[in-house]
Design a protein around this motif. Structure first.
Motif, PDB file in Angstrom:
ATOM      1  N   LYS A 228      -9.821   7.591   2.372  1.00  0.00           N
ATOM      2  CA  LYS A 228      -8.629   7.554   1.518  1.00  0.00           C
ATOM      3  C   LYS A 228      -7.625   8.632   1.888  1.00  0.00           C
TER       4      LYS A 228
ATOM      5  N   ASP B  78      -0.397   4.766  -2.532  1.00  0.00           N
ATOM      6  CA  ASP B  78      -1.314   4.340  -3.594  1.00  0.00           C
ATOM      7  C   ASP B  78      -2.032   3.024  -3.330  1.00  0.00           C
TER       8      ASP B  78
ATOM      9  N   GLU C 235      -6.062   2.343  -3.217  1.00  0.00           N
ATOM     10  CA  GLU C 235      -6.966   2.060  -4.337  1.00  0.00           C
ATOM     11  C   GLU C 235      -7.266   0.571  -4.472  1.00  0.00           C
TER      12      GLU C 235
END
Length: 117
Positions: A26, A32, A35
């Motif tokens: 990650k 974002d 995720e």
């Protein structure tokens, strides 16, 4: 389309089961979207395999449509890396699986006929 089915079978039914490769870390992904990644194995990219299988299956019969399909297929491959869902090698393997799947589906009937003679 048989080429897509074969590509998905090889990617999701074989590669992801045999090669349990984690997704890219990650920390490598600066947005974002990271995720929203699938939890399955990273190897090989089924999205890329399907996009290339479709493109390679269409191109011999309808070259202009194959050329048009090549653009979104390339964008799918790039997006899979950009989104953090895959390593570049996962995408390359998916592309190879898609191309080989389309080739096999197109050539296999002729090969079977030859063997039977």
């Amino acid at each position: 389309m048989a080429a897509l089915g074969l590509a998905q079978l090889v990617c999701n039914g074989v590669c992801k089961q045999v090669v349990d490769r984690p997704r890219p870390p990650k920390e490598w992904i600066p947005h974002d979207e990271v995720e929203d990644r699938p939890g399955s194995s990273s190897f090989a990219s089924g999205h890329t395999a399907a996009a290339l299988a479709f493109t390679a299956a269409v191109a011999p019969s309808w070259p202009s449509a194959g050329a048009v399909c090549a653009v979104p297929a390339a964008l799918v491959a790039a997006e899979r890396v950009q989104s953090g869902a895959h390593y570049p090698s996962d995408v390359a393997a998916g592309a190879a699986i898609g191309l080989v799947s389309a080739w096999l589906v197109r050539r296999l009937p002729r090969l079977v006929v030859r063997v039977r003679r």
